[in-house]
Design a protein around this motif. Structure first.
Motif, PDB file in Angstrom:
ATOM      1  N   ASP A   2      39.691  37.509  40.406  1.00 18.27           N
ATOM      2  CA  ASP A   2      40.480  38.305  41.326  1.00 18.27           C
ATOM      3  C   ASP A   2      41.969  38.074  41.105  1.00 18.27           C
ATOM      4  N   LEU A   3      42.354  36.844  40.806  1.00 21.42           N
ATOM      5  CA  LEU A   3      43.774  36.535  40.602  1.00 21.42           C
ATOM      6  C   LEU A   3      44.308  37.204  39.335  1.00 21.42           C
ATOM      7  N   TYR A   4      43.514  37.221  38.278  1.00 27.19           N
ATOM      8  CA  TYR A   4      43.988  37.799  37.025  1.00 27.19           C
ATOM      9  C   TYR A   4      44.051  39.333  37.084  1.00 27.19           C
TER      10      TYR A   4
ATOM     11  N   GLN B 135      44.203  38.255  51.637  1.00 27.12           N
ATOM     12  CA  GLN B 135      45.641  37.992  51.751  1.00 27.12           C
ATOM     13  C   GLN B 135      46.132  37.966  53.200  1.00 27.12           C
TER      14      GLN B 135
ATOM     15  N   ARG C  37      47.823  31.663  34.963  1.00 27.29           N
ATOM     16  CA  ARG C  37      47.535  31.765  36.391  1.00 27.29           C
ATOM     17  C   ARG C  37      46.467  30.768  36.828  1.00 27.29           C
TER      18      ARG C  37
ATOM     19  N   LEU D 279      42.654  34.869  48.627  1.00 28.59           N
ATOM     20  CA  LEU D 279      43.199  35.604  47.488  1.00 28.59           C
ATOM     21  C   LEU D 279      42.795  37.074  47.536  1.00 28.59           C
TER      22      LEU D 279
ATOM     23  N   LYS E 217      45.105  41.035  39.648  1.00 25.62           N
ATOM     24  CA  LYS E 217      46.206  41.440  40.523  1.00 25.62           C
ATOM     25  C   LYS E 217      47.471  41.683  39.712  1.00 25.62           C
TER      26      LYS E 217
ATOM     27  N   VAL F 172      54.035  32.516  45.520  1.00 21.57           N
ATOM     28  CA  VAL F 172      53.007  32.793  44.521  1.00 21.57           C
ATOM     29  C   VAL F 172      53.623  33.491  43.312  1.00 21.57           C
TER      30      VAL F 172
ATOM     31  N   ALA G 296      37.387  33.683  42.207  1.00 20.40           N
ATOM     32  CA  ALA G 296      38.791  33.680  42.610  1.00 20.40           C
ATOM     33  C   ALA G 296      39.711  33.874  41.409  1.00 20.40           C
TER      34      ALA G 296
ATOM     35  N   TYR H 137      52.046  33.447  50.022  1.00 17.73           N
ATOM     36  CA  TYR H 137      52.212  34.889  49.841  1.00 17.73           C
ATOM     37  C   TYR H 137      53.398  35.398  50.654  1.00 17.73           C
TER      38      TYR H 137
ATOM     39  N   LEU I 174      45.776  28.294  40.424  1.00 22.46           N
ATOM     40  CA  LEU I 174      44.535  28.323  41.197  1.00 22.46           C
ATOM     41  C   LEU I 174      43.815  26.981  41.134  1.00 22.46           C
TER      42      LEU I 174
ATOM     43  N   LEU J 297      53.717  31.954  39.566  1.00 16.90           N
ATOM     44  CA  LEU J 297      53.044  32.667  38.483  1.00 16.90           C
ATOM     45  C   LEU J 297      54.011  33.121  37.410  1.00 16.90           C
TER      46      LEU J 297
END
Length: 253
Positions: free
Chosen positions: A247-249, A155, A94, A152, A251, A84, A244, A79, A98, A88
């Motif tokens: 949460d990643l998708y 951060q 994504r 994630l 963002k 990242v 996870a 990060y 992960l 991505l």
């Protein structure tokens, strides 16, 4: 996508090895053996049992700490370096990044679990030592998945490490909390506390049933224990990976 997952997993493992992980594992192993040997000399009556139990506990705790710290710091570093966003932006979903990170942490967990298994193999029957090692590996996979999920979401390294440590301690002591919650006094307050501890135990994995020292001391580990460990590992790694991924998708980078 499979090639991307393999590449990211291999890069994660290489990153761990370049950070002198092997030296750290060697230092942890020597320290654990030294402390256990010292206590065996101090308490000669139960020397062998004390040595085995303490060695197993120290190695288990050190292995969980190594995996959690690396999983958190590696993602925080990505990060901070904007890696990242760069990864991505590649033509891969994504989920590839992960899953690659999780696979790399799973491969990393093989190293401390293997070292711990080799050290306890000399103090316990081979079958019980193998069962203990496999269950420790499942425990490390759950810890790594939770550490990735926390990082994630938060951060930042410190809150992620604190959350992971709290999760590990709570999951390790959840059965004791349940016993304390269902005390001998059946009043309303005790019932509320008991219901709360039952709810916590329902959500958390039973890590106290993983890598039990009594398996090494008394040879009580069975195939049912292995099945329970495998089931818990599969369920919680899948749930944490799914959380996870969600949460990643959500963002926006």
């Amino acid at each position: 996508m499979k090639s991307a997952v393999r590449t990211i997993a291999a890069a994660t493992l290489q990153e761990a090895l370049r950070s002198r992980l092997l030296w750290l594992l060697a230092a942890v192993a020597l320290g654990a053996v030294g402390v256990a040997g010292f206590l065996q000399a101090v308490v000669p009556a139960e020397g062998h049992a004390t040595n085995t139990a303490l060695l197993a506990a120290l190695l288990r705790l050190a292995a969980a700490g190594i995996v959690a710290i690396f999983a958190v710091t590696a993602i925080v570093r990505e990060y901070a370096d904007k890696q990242v966003e760069m990864l991505l932006a590649l033509p891969y979903p994504r989920a590839a990044w992960l899953l690659g990170r999780l696979a790399g942490c799973a491969l990393l967990a093989l190293l401390p679990a293997g070292v711990a298994g080799v050290l306890v193999a000399g103090t316990a029957p081979p079958a019980q030592a193998a069962l203990w090692t496999v269950s420790l590996l499942g425990e490390l996979w759950i810890v790594a998945a939770f550490a990735v999920f926390c990082t994630l979401t938060l951060q930042h390294a410190l809150p992620s490490l604190c959350a992971t440590a709290g999760f590990y301690v709570l999951a390790r002591s959840v059965t004791a909390l349940q016993l304390a919650g269902h005390g001998a006094t059946p009043d309303a307050g005790q019932r509320v506390i008991g219901a709360g501890t039952d709810a916590i135990a329902f959500v958390l994995p039973r890590l106290d049933a993983f890598a039990r020292s009594e398996w090494l001391l008394y040879g009580t580990g069975t195939a049912a224990d292995l099945g329970f460990v495998a089931g818990q590992s599969a369920i919680y790694v899948t749930l944490l990976a799914g959380a996870a991924l969600f949460d990643l998708y959500r963002k926006e980078f």
